[in-house]
Design an enzyme around this catalytic site. Structure first.
Site, PDB file in Angstrom:
ATOM      1  N   LYS A  61       0.834  -1.208   0.000  1.00 35.73           N
ATOM      2  CA  LYS A  61       0.000   0.000   0.000  1.00 35.73           C
ATOM      3  C   LYS A  61       0.866   1.255   0.000  1.00 35.73           C
ATOM      4  O   LYS A  61       0.576   2.225  -0.708  1.00 35.73           O
ATOM      5  CB  LYS A  61      -0.926  -0.004   1.214  1.00 35.73           C
ATOM      6  CG  LYS A  61      -1.984  -1.088   1.178  1.00 35.73           C
ATOM      7  CD  LYS A  61      -2.801  -1.102   2.467  1.00 35.73           C
ATOM      8  CE  LYS A  61      -3.851  -2.197   2.453  1.00 35.73           C
ATOM      9  NZ  LYS A  61      -4.641  -2.241   3.706  1.00 35.73           N
ATOM     10  N   CYS A  85      -0.357   1.041   6.211  1.00 34.36           N
ATOM     11  CA  CYS A  85      -0.659   0.181   7.361  1.00 34.36           C
ATOM     12  C   CYS A  85      -1.612  -0.932   6.945  1.00 34.36           C
ATOM     13  O   CYS A  85      -2.428  -0.756   6.034  1.00 34.36           O
ATOM     14  CB  CYS A  85      -1.321   0.976   8.492  1.00 34.36           C
ATOM     15  SG  CYS A  85      -0.287   2.218   9.271  1.00 34.36           S
ATOM     16  N   ASP A  86      -1.504  -2.049   7.636  1.00 34.43           N
ATOM     17  CA  ASP A  86      -2.487  -3.110   7.464  1.00 34.43           C
ATOM     18  C   ASP A  86      -2.521  -3.935   8.735  1.00 34.43           C
ATOM     19  O   ASP A  86      -1.491  -4.130   9.380  1.00 34.43           O
ATOM     20  CB  ASP A  86      -2.145  -4.015   6.277  1.00 34.43           C
ATOM     21  CG  ASP A  86      -3.302  -4.936   5.946  1.00 34.43           C
ATOM     22  OD1 ASP A  86      -4.240  -4.479   5.262  1.00 34.43           O
ATOM     23  OD2 ASP A  86      -3.288  -6.099   6.393  1.00 34.43           O
ATOM     24  N   SER A  87      -3.712  -4.413   9.098  1.00 37.75           N
ATOM     25  CA  SER A  87      -3.868  -5.184  10.328  1.00 37.75           C
ATOM     26  C   SER A  87      -4.547  -6.520  10.050  1.00 37.75           C
ATOM     27  O   SER A  87      -5.456  -6.603   9.219  1.00 37.75           O
ATOM     28  CB  SER A  87      -4.699  -4.402  11.354  1.00 37.75           C
ATOM     29  OG  SER A  87      -4.079  -3.184  11.713  1.00 37.75           O
ATOM     30  N   GLY A 122       0.987  -3.986  10.461  1.00 40.32           N
ATOM     31  CA  GLY A 122       2.198  -3.661   9.726  1.00 40.32           C
ATOM     32  C   GLY A 122       2.260  -2.163   9.477  1.00 40.32           C
ATOM     33  O   GLY A 122       1.237  -1.535   9.171  1.00 40.32           O
TER      34      GLY A 122
END
Length: 214
Positions: A61, A85-87, A122
């Site tokens: 991203k 960001c990624d969760s 992340g």
């Protein structure tokens, strides 16, 4: 020096967290196809654990948005950072992203109730002025209440858990169902402020250098 922060995420919770910390991020949502990205990585032989899964998507991203914002040669514009960001929730050794459907959300909650999982977020940053990149994953243990079937059905009926990582929030309607966490609360929301500060320092940028709300 004032540094602009661009958030490569559509998450209103991440944006609210950054704003509550006094920052004034600009939002530019990436066009990344998350399932296709993970499938491509795994097809190439990359075995992704839950933490690596979150970090890989955060980097993708970030890179997607950063490529569209590369400054022109000789530009004197405000220095810019792109944050991706990624969760995902790790539960029972499996990766749980957004349920997307009510049936999946109900099934997950019936397994998660009374148990605990690990929320991995992340974080990936590119400094457009220098091209430097840093990234890391923050992980927080989450303990869930032992919900009844009726409580699960009512929560899923609100629609909230369908479009959030793991099928729950800690800062919204799902907050009543999280009985404890071990680690950074903000990480469960979606962006770890302490980790963000540490990554900035690796780039030689101070927390107070970021553009702030007036």
């Amino acid at each position: 020096m004032v540094v602009q922060l661009v958030l490569a995420s559509a998450s209103p919770a991440r944006l609210a967290t950054l704003r509550s910390a006094g920052l004034a991020p600009r939002v530019q949502v990436s066009s990344v196809d998350e399932p296709a990205t993970i499938a491509a990585l795994e097809a190439g032989g990359t075995r992704l654990g839950p933490a690596e899964h979150a970090l890989a998507l955060a980097r993708t991203k970030r890179d997607d948005v950063a490529e569209s914002l590369v400054p022109e040669a000789g530009s004197t514009k405000t220095p810019t950072l792109v944050l991706g960001c990624d969760s995902v929730l790790e539960f029972g050794g499996e990766v749980h992203g957004k349920p997307e459907t009510a049936s999946v959300a109900v099934e997950r909650w019936r397994r998660m109730r009374g148990g605990e999982g690990v929320l991995h977020s992340g974080h990936a940053i590119t400094d457009l002025a220098t091209g430097r990149q840093v990234s890391r994953t923050a992980s927080t243990v989450v303990h869930f209440a032992d919900l009844s079937d009726a409580e699960i059905d009512a929560y899923v009926a609100t629609g909230e858990p369908l479009w959030v990582a793991g099928g729950f929030t800690v800062d919204g309607l799902g907050g009543a169902f999280v009985i404890g966490i071990e680690g950074d609360y903000h990480n469960v929301v979606g962006v770890s402020l302490p980790l963000l500060r540490e990554l900035l320092l690796e780039l030689g940028i101070g927390w107070w250098d970021l553009e702030r709300a007036v």
